[in-house]
Design a protein around this motif. Structure first.
Motif, PDB file in Angstrom:
ATOM      1  N   UNK A 116       0.720  -1.204   0.013  1.00  0.00           N
ATOM      2  CA  UNK A 116      -0.149  -0.053   0.120  1.00  0.00           C
ATOM      3  C   UNK A 116       0.970   1.409  -0.205  1.00  0.00           C
ATOM      4  N   UNK A 117       1.255   1.727  -1.314  1.00  0.00           N
ATOM      5  CA  UNK A 117       2.144   2.771  -1.334  1.00  0.00           C
ATOM      6  C   UNK A 117       1.716   3.913  -1.895  1.00  0.00           C
ATOM      7  N   UNK A 118       0.423   3.579  -2.661  1.00  0.00           N
ATOM      8  CA  UNK A 118      -0.247   4.759  -3.365  1.00  0.00           C
ATOM      9  C   UNK A 118      -0.474   6.110  -2.414  1.00  0.00           C
ATOM     10  N   UNK A 119      -0.041   6.944  -2.928  1.00  0.00           N
ATOM     11  CA  UNK A 119      -0.227   8.385  -2.015  1.00  0.00           C
ATOM     12  C   UNK A 119       0.696   8.411  -0.920  1.00  0.00           C
ATOM     13  N   UNK A 120       1.424   7.410  -0.752  1.00  0.00           N
ATOM     14  CA  UNK A 120       2.262   7.353   0.488  1.00  0.00           C
ATOM     15  C   UNK A 120       3.583   7.865   0.114  1.00  0.00           C
ATOM     16  N   UNK A 121       4.100   7.576  -1.204  1.00  0.00           N
ATOM     17  CA  UNK A 121       5.530   7.949  -1.404  1.00  0.00           C
ATOM     18  C   UNK A 121       5.514   8.254  -3.087  1.00  0.00           C
TER      19      UNK A 121
END
Length: 287
Positions: free
Chosen positions: A282-287
């Motif tokens: 779950x990396x979308x919108x976090x990096x």
């Protein structure tokens, strides 16, 4: 409660894929594709590589057809079970049979589960499971005779009937000596039921889950899917996966399937949405 399938234990949160392996020349779905032993063995290797935790080996198709006695059924499955057990020691082996005589032979060959698709037609099957420490799958068929098609079957409440019958069967298995952790119930879509019955069981599967017994569903390419969408056997995957998603949201534990990868992805996606599993990443919108 930990799910105990023969010599194998699974945590309460785990969902399991049970891949179908037919040792029959006339199965409704694969039309005998795994009738030859080496082809069936290749099928086992394939589904294991795809992540199936269980294989369900059957020697007689469910539909009416040529009479197959116990001796012929054993000739189709017993040595094959032994071969699979020797090659895949970590695999859970289930055998689809209603006969105690066959159940005894396959358990001696290494089977972990007796999958009685015909709702206790042979009352001695539970004693065989108990004697061998095998798990039991207890199905609801409304008292149907093995290998018969339903005709104008009626229930006041098909879900209530399925719960009452499978729980009574489960209690009988435990009373015979089967470990309570090793008893699974199955509404048995299509068996002793018309399409409306199977759809009702799918909508209300949560009521079976609420009994506390682990629930198995066998939805793959069934007639209730085909009739709902007016599709032949070879075109029912999307409908099967839609029904699978509904049952997964309700909390079914074991999925008896032809298509392992597609079913696993469907069940896992439902579990992620339901908050039972985290996303794999779950990396979308976090990096």
């Amino acid at each position: 409660m930990t799910l105990l399938l023969g010599r194998h234990e699974f945590d309460d949160h785990q969902t399991l894929m049970m891949a179908i392996v037919n040792r029959t020349p006339d199965s409704f779905y694969d039309k005998g594709a795994t009738w030859a032993e080496d082809k069936a063995f290749e099928r086992v290797a394939t589904v294991v590589a795809q992540g199936a935790e269980i294989v369900d080996i059957g020697g007689i198709k469910a539909a009416p057809g040529v009479e197959i006695g116990a001796a012929e059924e054993k000739s189709r499955v017993v040595d094959f079970v032994a071969r699979v057990r020797a090659t895949h020691p970590g695999l859970v082996i289930s055998v689809d049979t209603w006969r105690a005589e066959v159940g005894d032979a396959v358990c001696r060959a290494g089977a972990d589960i007796l999958n009685d698709a015909w709702g206790g037609a042979d009352p001695e099957l539970v004693d065989v499971a108990a004697a061998h420490g095998a798990a039991m799958i207890c199905t609801h068929t409304g008292g149907a005779t093995p290998r018969t098609r339903p005709y104008r079957v009626e229930y006041d409440d098909v879900v209530a009937a399925a719960i009452a019958d499978t729980m009574a069967y489960a209690d009988r298995a435990v009373a015979a000596g089967v470990d309570p952790r090793s008893v699974v119930i199955d509404p048995a879509h299509d068996f002793g039921k018309n399409t409306f019955h199977s759809l009702e069981l799918t909508r209300r599967l949560g009521e079976m889950v609420a009994t506390g017994r682990p629930v198995l569903v066998s939805l793959s390419n069934k007639d209730f899917v085909g009739e709902s969408l007016d599709l032949p056997v070879g075109e029912r995957l999307t409908g099967t996966l839609a029904a699978t998603a509904v049952c997964a949201l309700a909390g079914a534990r074991i999925y008896r399937v032809h298509e392992v990868v597609e079913t696993r992805q469907t069940v896992d996606m439902v579990d992620v949405i339901a908050g039972r599993l985290p996303p794999m990443r779950a990396i979308r919108g976090l990096q």
